[in-house]
Scaffold this active site. Structure first.
Site, short mmCIF file in Angstrom:
data_model
loop_
_atom_site.label_atom_id
_atom_site.label_comp_id
_atom_site.label_asym_id
_atom_site.label_seq_id
_atom_site.Cartn_x
_atom_site.Cartn_y
_atom_site.Cartn_z
N PHE A 11 0.87 -1.34 0.09
CA PHE A 11 -0.06 0.05 0.00
C PHE A 11 1.05 1.44 0.12
CE2 PHE A 11 -2.57 2.61 3.22
CZ PHE A 11 -3.28 3.35 2.21
N ILE A 59 13.37 -9.23 2.16
CA ILE A 59 14.43 -8.26 2.62
C ILE A 59 15.40 -9.50 3.41
CG2 ILE A 59 13.44 -6.09 2.87
CD1 ILE A 59 12.73 -6.57 5.75
N GLU A 83 5.24 -7.31 7.64
CA GLU A 83 3.88 -7.72 7.95
C GLU A 83 3.18 -6.76 8.66
OE1 GLU A 83 2.36 -10.69 6.84
OE2 GLU A 83 4.18 -11.25 6.00
N THR A 133 5.38 2.64 12.90
CA THR A 133 4.08 3.08 13.32
C THR A 133 4.17 3.57 14.55
OG1 THR A 133 2.02 1.93 13.87
CG2 THR A 133 3.96 0.65 13.67
N ASP A 134 2.87 4.36 14.91
CA ASP A 134 2.62 5.04 16.03
C ASP A 134 2.30 3.91 17.00
OD1 ASP A 134 0.05 4.35 15.27
OD2 ASP A 134 -0.76 6.41 15.35
N GLU A 135 1.94 2.68 16.61
CA GLU A 135 1.43 1.62 17.58
C GLU A 135 2.51 1.06 18.58
OE1 GLU A 135 -1.05 -1.54 15.90
OE2 GLU A 135 -1.83 -0.14 14.18
N TYR A 159 1.98 -7.39 16.58
CA TYR A 159 2.41 -6.64 15.19
C TYR A 159 3.42 -5.62 15.95
CZ TYR A 159 2.47 -2.76 12.05
OH TYR A 159 2.40 -1.59 11.21
N SER A 162 6.86 -6.12 17.15
CA SER A 162 7.78 -6.54 16.13
C SER A 162 8.32 -5.36 15.42
CB SER A 162 7.11 -7.55 15.15
OG SER A 162 6.22 -7.07 14.27
N LYS A 163 7.40 -4.48 15.21
CA LYS A 163 7.92 -3.06 14.65
C LYS A 163 8.72 -2.30 15.82
CE LYS A 163 6.93 -1.33 11.25
NZ LYS A 163 7.64 -1.45 10.05
N LEU A 199 -9.69 -1.54 7.68
CA LEU A 199 -10.76 -1.38 7.79
C LEU A 199 -11.65 -0.55 6.91
CD1 LEU A 199 -13.14 -0.82 10.24
CD2 LEU A 199 -12.15 1.34 10.70
N PRO A 214 -18.18 -4.74 9.67
CA PRO A 214 -17.97 -5.38 11.16
C PRO A 214 -17.15 -4.18 11.83
CG PRO A 214 -16.21 -6.31 9.40
CD PRO A 214 -17.21 -5.69 8.57
P1 NAD Z 1 1.23 -3.46 3.41
O1 NAD Z 1 1.11 -4.85 4.13
O2 NAD Z 1 0.33 -2.90 2.31
O3 NAD Z 1 2.62 -3.90 2.46
C1 NAD Z 1 3.83 -4.48 2.77
C2 NAD Z 1 4.55 -4.87 1.70
O4 NAD Z 1 5.63 -5.80 2.14
C3 NAD Z 1 3.79 -6.03 0.93
O5 NAD Z 1 3.86 -5.56 -0.53
C4 NAD Z 1 4.52 -7.20 1.14
O6 NAD Z 1 4.39 -8.31 0.14
C5 NAD Z 1 5.82 -6.83 1.48
N1 NAD Z 1 6.66 -7.65 2.21
C6 NAD Z 1 6.12 -8.47 3.28
N2 NAD Z 1 7.33 -9.26 3.74
C7 NAD Z 1 8.23 -9.04 3.07
C8 NAD Z 1 9.69 -9.65 3.01
N3 NAD Z 1 10.24 -10.49 3.89
N4 NAD Z 1 10.39 -8.96 2.02
C9 NAD Z 1 10.27 -8.02 1.23
N5 NAD Z 1 8.83 -7.64 1.06
C10 NAD Z 1 7.96 -8.05 1.94
O7 NAD Z 1 1.63 -2.64 4.16
P2 NAD Z 1 1.68 -0.90 4.28
O8 NAD Z 1 0.45 -0.45 4.87
O9 NAD Z 1 2.09 -0.58 2.99
O10 NAD Z 1 2.79 -0.68 5.37
C11 NAD Z 1 4.36 -0.38 4.81
C12 NAD Z 1 5.02 0.00 6.20
O11 NAD Z 1 4.50 1.02 6.82
C13 NAD Z 1 5.16 -1.10 7.30
O12 NAD Z 1 6.18 -1.26 7.80
C14 NAD Z 1 4.03 -0.33 8.12
O13 NAD Z 1 4.49 -1.06 9.65
C15 NAD Z 1 4.24 0.88 8.24
N6 NAD Z 1 3.09 1.44 8.54
C16 NAD Z 1 1.69 1.18 8.00
C17 NAD Z 1 0.72 2.19 8.52
C18 NAD Z 1 -0.68 1.76 7.66
O14 NAD Z 1 -1.57 2.61 8.35
N7 NAD Z 1 -0.71 1.15 6.76
C19 NAD Z 1 0.79 3.20 9.28
C20 NAD Z 1 2.17 3.37 9.74
C21 NAD Z 1 3.35 2.61 9.37
#
Ligand code: NAD
Length: 343
Positions: A11, A59, A83, A133-135, A159, A162-163, A199, A214
């Site tokens: 995303f 990675i 993840e 993340t803020d989490e 989650y 791990s972050k 969501l 939900p």
């Molecule tokens: P997402 O799940 O949509 O995308 C994660 C991507 O990482 C996927 O394309 C997946 O295939 C890839 N991936 C998973 N394991 C991998 C690996 N071992 N090697 C290479 N690629 C791998 O997540 P997102 O929402 O795009 O989040 C991206 C980052 O931003 C994450 O680190 C997340 O913690 C952080 N983040 C997300 C949000 C949110 O609201 N979505 C908010 C704050 C921070």
């Protein structure tokens, strides 16, 4: 020069790649393991762009990542790979430890090997930007001040734990080895190309399919919401001008209860795609058993990035959500593709 973007088929990573290639001639090598959450159709706008090279790898694959560093000599790494779904982390934490902790560790080590062999001038300019993340900060009470960068780490889900672990590794690689790192901690994102298990996209797609929407518990869990393009602009700004070793909190000053988010979505859908038989999509809202250990409130104090780097969000929740709903109405084929399980 080149930048390496990991998690590029997800995303936020895909949004960053699209934005970077729109705003700059600098090549991007992008890497993704293409898990259930990553799909090449998410990168379709840039797959034929000559400045973009996609590598299908994890990675955690030291050989593949080392080969990328050798071949492309990036000036920066932006690490989105993770993840990312809390519910999945509760059902199966192992993948979160493997990617978010072990994977980040291996990526850091590959970056360190590469960086430590660079000539001094290039080494000084190299950056490893870790997206978090803020989490990691845990949960807030109703009257508590929003999370500042100095807030204690108190992660509550597999989650967020791990972050948090990955953030600590990034910090340690700076303090111990001098790797020039930056960390960003952002609130909940929403926008186009969001995998339809989260969501907002889940409720849009369920509403259109006539299914239940939900809502966990009483729906009063509060999150701060930020449009994804505002997040990726903030990351670009931190990459350009952030102080090495610093952490920047990114948020939209948009605290909303989950129920309010779903109700606002329903009102937008009622306007943009009225139900054939009449009535409101809000009639489909269904309260379900709460997630175990569900954090009650997150809120971000984004004053540091605003003050030091001059970043502010462009979208309000209302404008961003309207764009998002319209995007899903126009791209239901993308949803079908990414949920059909073929990369
Ligand atoms: P997402 O799940 O949509 O995308 C994660 C991507 O990482 C996927 O394309 C997946 O295939 C890839 N991936 C998973 N394991 C991998 C690996 N071992 N090697 C290479 N690629 C791998 O997540 P997102 O929402 O795009 O989040 C991206 C980052 O931003 C994450 O680190 C997340 O913690 C952080 N983040 C997300 C949000 C949110 O609201 N979505 C908010 C704050 C921070």
């Amino acid at each position: 020069m080149t930048i390496l973007v990991t998690g590029s088929a997800g995303f936020i990573g895909s949004c960053f790649v699209r934005q970077h290639l729109r705003c700059s001639d600098e090549p991007v090598v992008s890497l993704d393991a293409l898990t259930y959450a990553g799909h090449l159709s998410t990168l379709s706008e840039v797959m034929d762009t000559p400045a973009h090279t996609f590598v299908h790898a994890s990675i955690g694959d030291v050989n593949a990542v080392t080969a990328i560093f050798r071949e492309h000599a990036p000036r920066a790494v932006v690490n989105f790979a993770a993840e990312s779904h809390v519910d999945r982390s509760i059902l199966g934490p192992e993948a979160f430890i493997q990617t978010n902790v072990v994977g980040t560790y291996r990526l850091l080590e590959c970056a360190r090997q590469y960086w430590s062999a660079l000539p001094a001038e290039q080494a000084a300019k190299f950056r490893f930007l870790h997206v978090s993340t803020d989490e990691v900060y845990g949960t807030l009470g109703p009257g508590d001040a929003p999370f500042a960068e100095t807030h204690r780490y108190e992660p509550n889900s597999p989650y967020s734990a791990s972050k948090a672990a990955s953030d600590h590794l990034v910090r340690a690689w700076h303090h111990t080895y001098g790797l020039p790192v930056l960390t960003t901690n952002c609130s909940n994102n929403y926008g186009p190309y969001h995998f339809p298990e989260k969501l907002i996209p889940l409720c849009i797609m369920n509403a259109l399919a006539g299914k239940a929407l939900p809502v966990y518990g009483d729906g009063q869990q509060i999150r701060d919401w930020l449009f994804v393009e505002d997040h990726t602009r903030a990351i670009a700004r931190v990459l350009d001008a952030g102080q090495v070793g610093e952490t920047y909190n990114i948020g939209g000053w948009n605290e909303k209860a989950n129920l309010e988010v779903v109700q606002t979505l329903c009102a937008l859908l009622d306007e943009l795609r009225p139900k054939a038989g009449g009535g409101s999509y809000a009639d489909q809202i269904q309260f379900v058993t709460d997630r175990p250990g569900h954090d009650r409130r997150y809120a971000i104090d984004a004053r540091k990035i605003e003050r030091e780097l001059g970043w502010r969000p462009n979208e309000t929740f209302e404008t961003g959500l309207r764009k998002t709903v319209q995007w899903y109405l126009d791209h239901q084929d993308w949803v079908r593709t990414v949920t059909s399980r073929t990369p």
